[in-house]
Motif scaffolding. Structure first.
Motif, PDB file in Angstrom:
ATOM      1  N   UNK A  14      15.099-198.006  -5.939  1.00  0.00           N
ATOM      2  CA  UNK A  14      16.011-198.353  -6.804  1.00  0.00           C
ATOM      3  C   UNK A  14      16.270-199.361  -7.989  1.00  0.00           C
ATOM      4  N   UNK A  15      14.658-199.210  -9.082  1.00  0.00           N
ATOM      5  CA  UNK A  15      15.015-198.941 -10.419  1.00  0.00           C
ATOM      6  C   UNK A  15      15.416-198.381 -11.026  1.00  0.00           C
ATOM      7  N   UNK A  16      15.330-197.302 -10.619  1.00  0.00           N
ATOM      8  CA  UNK A  16      15.626-196.182 -11.918  1.00  0.00           C
ATOM      9  C   UNK A  16      18.065-195.980 -11.735  1.00  0.00           C
ATOM     10  N   UNK A  17      18.286-196.330 -10.311  1.00  0.00           N
ATOM     11  CA  UNK A  17      19.438-195.742  -9.490  1.00  0.00           C
ATOM     12  C   UNK A  17      20.424-197.627 -11.053  1.00  0.00           C
ATOM     13  N   UNK A  18      19.333-199.043 -10.449  1.00  0.00           N
ATOM     14  CA  UNK A  18      19.174-199.874 -11.579  1.00  0.00           C
ATOM     15  C   UNK A  18      19.979-199.510 -13.345  1.00  0.00           C
ATOM     16  N   UNK A  19      18.567-198.612 -13.198  1.00  0.00           N
ATOM     17  CA  UNK A  19      18.872-198.369 -14.340  1.00  0.00           C
ATOM     18  C   UNK A  19      20.197-197.633 -15.033  1.00  0.00           C
ATOM     19  N   UNK A  20      20.361-196.871 -14.123  1.00  0.00           N
ATOM     20  CA  UNK A  20      21.779-196.125 -14.378  1.00  0.00           C
ATOM     21  C   UNK A  20      22.403-196.466 -14.763  1.00  0.00           C
ATOM     22  N   UNK A  21      22.712-197.669 -13.822  1.00  0.00           N
ATOM     23  CA  UNK A  21      24.142-198.189 -12.963  1.00  0.00           C
ATOM     24  C   UNK A  21      24.202-199.159 -14.825  1.00  0.00           C
ATOM     25  N   UNK A  22      22.994-199.744 -15.748  1.00  0.00           N
ATOM     26  CA  UNK A  22      23.306-200.684 -15.927  1.00  0.00           C
ATOM     27  C   UNK A  22      22.963-199.730 -17.718  1.00  0.00           C
ATOM     28  N   UNK A  23      22.307-198.826 -17.936  1.00  0.00           N
ATOM     29  CA  UNK A  23      22.319-198.422 -19.462  1.00  0.00           C
ATOM     30  C   UNK A  23      23.108-196.919 -19.610  1.00  0.00           C
ATOM     31  N   UNK A  25      26.890-194.269 -19.906  1.00  0.00           N
ATOM     32  CA  UNK A  25      28.160-194.650 -19.737  1.00  0.00           C
ATOM     33  C   UNK A  25      28.393-194.631 -18.024  1.00  0.00           C
ATOM     34  N   UNK A  26      29.905-195.705 -17.378  1.00  0.00           N
ATOM     35  CA  UNK A  26      30.249-195.736 -16.074  1.00  0.00           C
ATOM     36  C   UNK A  26      31.362-194.789 -16.008  1.00  0.00           C
ATOM     37  N   UNK A  27      30.661-193.428 -16.361  1.00  0.00           N
ATOM     38  CA  UNK A  27      31.751-192.926 -15.980  1.00  0.00           C
ATOM     39  C   UNK A  27      32.019-192.430 -14.357  1.00  0.00           C
ATOM     40  N   UNK A  28      32.841-191.983 -14.254  1.00  0.00           N
ATOM     41  CA  UNK A  28      33.358-192.208 -12.416  1.00  0.00           C
ATOM     42  C   UNK A  28      31.991-191.090 -11.988  1.00  0.00           C
ATOM     43  N   UNK A  29      31.625-190.103 -12.413  1.00  0.00           N
ATOM     44  CA  UNK A  29      30.497-189.059 -12.272  1.00  0.00           C
ATOM     45  C   UNK A  29      28.584-190.226 -11.602  1.00  0.00           C
ATOM     46  N   UNK A  30      28.771-190.877 -13.516  1.00  0.00           N
ATOM     47  CA  UNK A  30      27.729-191.821 -12.609  1.00  0.00           C
ATOM     48  C   UNK A  30      27.384-192.529 -11.551  1.00  0.00           C
ATOM     49  N   UNK A  31      28.506-193.170 -11.767  1.00  0.00           N
ATOM     50  CA  UNK A  31      29.065-194.617 -10.694  1.00  0.00           C
ATOM     51  C   UNK A  31      29.140-193.369  -9.112  1.00  0.00           C
ATOM     52  N   UNK A  32      29.402-192.952  -8.841  1.00  0.00           N
ATOM     53  CA  UNK A  32      29.068-191.912  -7.518  1.00  0.00           C
ATOM     54  C   UNK A  32      27.372-191.014  -7.369  1.00  0.00           C
ATOM     55  N   UNK A  33      26.860-191.312  -8.863  1.00  0.00           N
ATOM     56  CA  UNK A  33      25.448-190.959  -8.496  1.00  0.00           C
ATOM     57  C   UNK A  33      24.931-192.110  -8.170  1.00  0.00           C
ATOM     58  N   UNK A  34      25.312-193.380  -8.578  1.00  0.00           N
ATOM     59  CA  UNK A  34      24.766-194.670  -8.435  1.00  0.00           C
ATOM     60  C   UNK A  34      24.830-195.148  -6.714  1.00  0.00           C
TER      61      UNK A  34
END
Length: 112
Positions: A14-23, A25-34
């Motif tokens: 969960x912490x890694x997922x939150x770090x990805x979401x917060x830090x 860039x919120x590209x479609x790929x990042x949002x899909x990964x989260x």
């Protein structure tokens, strides 16, 4: 696997997922990964742990007794066990990350 280990793994995931979401860039790929690698895997872990606990395949690691979701005392007894606490916490982590993702998408859509 011990309940303590599962607790640590779900928290780290969960912490890694939150770090990805917060830090990141919120590209479609990042949002899909989260969504799929973060939320969905936490949901899958929750479902598997709950299924194993309900089927009796694993010990809850707490006071003996059946699982009773129909009374407050039964739910309190479940959360008094290591397994019940880890499963409940995993559910919370998945839901919280999903809501965070929803908020991030909404904020991006509104230009906030």
């Amino acid at each position: 696997m011990a309940w303590e280990t599962l607790f640590t793994l779900t928290n780290l995931w969960a912490l890694l997922s939150w770090a990805l979401l917060v830090f990141a860039p919120r590209t479609p790929a990042v949002m899909s990964a989260v969504l799929f690698l973060g939320v969905a895997l936490l949901c899958l872990a929750y479902a598997i742990m709950l299924g194993l606990l309900m089927s009796g395949s694993v010990d809850a690691g707490g006071p003996s007794g059946g699982m009773d979701f129909t009374t407050l005392a039964g739910v309190m007894a479940l959360f008094d066990s290591k397994g019940g606490a880890v499963i409940g916490w995993t559910h919370y982590l998945a839901f919280d990350l999903f809501i965070g993702l929803w908020i991030a998408r909404d904020a991006d859509a509104k230009g906030i």
